[in-house]
Write an enzyme that holds these catalytic residues in place. Structure first.
Site, PDB file in Angstrom:
ATOM      1  N   SER A 241       0.855  -1.179   0.000  1.00 37.24           N
ATOM      2  CA  SER A 241       0.000   0.000   0.000  1.00 37.24           C
ATOM      3  C   SER A 241       0.894   1.233   0.000  1.00 37.24           C
ATOM      4  CB  SER A 241      -0.886   0.014   1.248  1.00 37.24           C
ATOM      5  OG  SER A 241      -0.094   0.371   2.361  1.00 37.24           O
ATOM      6  N   LYS A 242       0.245   2.387  -0.005  1.00 33.02           N
ATOM      7  CA  LYS A 242       0.984   3.659  -0.054  1.00 33.02           C
ATOM      8  C   LYS A 242       2.032   3.774   1.051  1.00 33.02           C
ATOM      9  CE  LYS A 242      -2.510   6.550  -2.158  1.00 33.02           C
ATOM     10  NZ  LYS A 242      -3.806   6.924  -1.635  1.00 33.02           N
ATOM     11  N   ARG A 243       1.747   3.113   2.160  1.00 31.53           N
ATOM     12  CA  ARG A 243       2.713   3.175   3.271  1.00 31.53           C
ATOM     13  C   ARG A 243       4.098   2.683   2.851  1.00 31.53           C
ATOM     14  NH1 ARG A 243       2.150  -0.487   6.769  1.00 31.53           N
ATOM     15  NH2 ARG A 243       0.578  -1.676   5.654  1.00 31.53           N
ATOM     16  N   HIS A 244       4.117   1.819   1.844  1.00 29.40           N
ATOM     17  CA  HIS A 244       5.394   1.235   1.425  1.00 29.40           C
ATOM     18  C   HIS A 244       6.115   2.088   0.378  1.00 29.40           C
ATOM     19  CE1 HIS A 244       3.022  -2.315   2.842  1.00 29.40           C
ATOM     20  NE2 HIS A 244       4.146  -2.504   3.485  1.00 29.40           N
ATOM     21  N   GLY A 245       5.549   3.206   0.013  1.00 31.77           N
ATOM     22  CA  GLY A 245       6.178   4.048  -1.024  1.00 31.77           C
ATOM     23  C   GLY A 245       5.289   4.101  -2.244  1.00 31.77           C
TER      24      GLY A 245
END
Ligand code: GLU
Length: 474
Positions: A241-245
């Site tokens: 998800s966006k949390r990973h970049g």
């Protein structure tokens, strides 16, 4: 397999095209191109509160950029309402679906009660056998009548048979009270109407599949084959998800990735073909097989993607890279949009950088010192290599270069060899100050090539500027 294969990519436009969606689209594309089938593109926009035209455009752009061409569509579900409603009607008439008048409040209370009693929270079937609507009935939903006994088996091409007990599947809503049909229903109608033979999608849909199979059966239609693709995870083993970049396809385009490199990286997330890592599109089409797709999740590795991108950059000729790098030259303000390059010269400059550029952004960045005089000398490099110690060498190089008639790499090399002997220094001592003066940095392609490509006048001017800055700082 024959030419009857029909697959589809059916994103919901509730966000940009992301890495997971692109891999699903790619697997569908490869499978159908391999078997001369048809690839249908369908926008699943029934969730009107979350779908936007901007996302639809972005998904279509993403597919075009990736080169995943489709044969039919894009179809939009919101334009097919009549088709869905007629099928709802059919199921109602056949007693395979029913109106449900339970209000949201009542349902919520039932759900809470079920939870406290540790029962499954699904719908309890209150309205299933209702003969007449309640007198105060308003805006009912339509529910599908699920069988209450038996099992539904999904025979999945990747996971094998996955069996669900029908008593765990409740009578789900197929038409909301606002008149909008729901995903689990429309997806089946579309797949029937569009003649889909293979449903290849993310395994977040696996739990929906038994419900969908029941709809096929209720409508008396053949069930397609299913292949549920394992999730893509971030480094922490949680769903990517966006949390990973960066997770959107457009972000990778903007970071200077090539579409074929992104696809090459994605194809290997869950599928393998011996030890081969680098594939052209044709190689992927020729080798791809659904039965070689693994069932376990894979971790997204940005470093490997970067490596694959570098490999694909190397596959291009310098001329081919010119139009690809141009938007990045403009974006980095190295050239204006009216820039019309000398193709031969720019190709030679790019040729010196191909092996050193992992992305088009890096390539554009390195081209700056060739194209623009607006170079910034790196502070550490400047201190180390442009100082009183190197001043005599810089002066000596500039004097010799001024006299040089043939400003070719070969002649410049001879000149450097003479100067090394004259000053009794190794190449590094001589080349580094010149490199920093010309490029602003300590790393660049071979110094003779850089000098030749910059040409006599610019080279001399930059070295002179460096000399001046040393003298001025005294
Ligand atoms: N619209 C669904 C999604 O974006 C896909 C549905 C399907 O492939 O059946 O997740």
């Amino acid at each position: 397999m024959t030419d009857k294969i029909r697959v589809r990519f059916a994103p919901s436009p509730t966000g940009f095209l992301h890495i997971g969606g692109a891999r699903t689209a790619l697997y569908n594309y490869l499978f159908t191109r391999r078997h001369n089938g048809k690839f249908i593109f369908r926008i699943e926009d029934t969730d009107q509160t979350r779908s936007t035209d901007e996302y639809i455009e972005a998904i279509i752009d993403g597919m075009k950029w990736l080169g995943l061409s489709w044969d039919e569509g894009p179809f939009r579900q919101t334009q097919r309402q009549d088709v869905y409603l007629s099928h709802v009607q059919k199921l109602l008439e056949q007693g395979k679906a029913y109106y449900c008048y339970c209000s949201a409040d009542v349902l919520e209370k039932k759900r809470e009660l079920a939870m406290t009693q540790k029962r499954p929270p699904g719908y309890d079937g209150t309205c299933r056998e209702l003969k007449n609507p309640p007198t105060d009935a308003v805006n009912p939903v339509v529910r599908f009548k699920m069988p209450t006994v038996g099992e539904t088996t999904v025979s999945d091409l990747i996971r094998g048979n996955v069996t669900f007990n029908n008593n765990t599947l409740d009578d789900f809503i197929i038409l909301r009270s606002d008149g909008m049909p729901t995903y689990n229903f429309v997806v089946v109608i579309d797949d029937i109407d569009m003649g889909i033979t293979h449903v290849i999608r993310g395994d977040d849909h696996l739990n929906n599949t038994p419900k969908q199979i029941q709809i096929y059966q209720a409508l008396g239609c053949p069930v397609p084959l299913f292949a549920h693709l394992p999730m893509i995870l971030g480094a922490d083993k949680k769903r990517l998800s966006k949390r990973h970049g960066a997770v959107s396809v457009s972000a990778y385009r903007d970071m200077g990735y090539l579409p074929e490199a992104l696809l090459n990286y994605l194809v290997r997330l869950g599928w393998s073909h011996g030890d081969q890592e680098v594939f052209t599109m044709q190689e992927m089409i020729d080798a791809f097989a659904l039965d070689k797709v693994g069932s376990s999740s894979t971790v997204f590795n940005p470093e490997k993607l970067l490596w694959i991108n570098a490999e694909h950059i190397k596959k291009h000729s310098p001329e081919e890279l010119i139009p690809l790098v141009m938007p990045f030259l403009i974006e980095q303000c190295i050239v204006g949009s009216e820039y019309s390059p000398d193709i031969d010269w720019l190709s030679k400059a790019i040729a010196t950088l191909i092996e050193r550029s992992r992305t088009l952004v890096e390539l554009a960045h390195s081209l700056r010192y060739y194209i623009s005089d607006d170079i910034k000398i790196d502070e550490t490099a400047g201190k180390k290599f442009l100082n009183n110690d190197t001043l005599p060498l810089l002066n000596s190089v500039i004097t010799s270069l001024k006299e040089l008639k043939d400003f070719s790499a070969a002649s410049i090399e001879k000149l450097f060899i003479d100067l090394m002997a004259k000053h009794d220094v190794k190449l590094g001592k001589l080349a580094q100050p010149i490199r920093v003066a010309l490029t602003g940095n300590t790393v660049s392609p071979g110094i003779y090539e850089v000098l030749e490509l910059l040409g006599k006048e610019i080279s001399i001017n930059r070295i002179q500027k460096a000399i001046n800055s040393i003298s001025n700082s005294e």
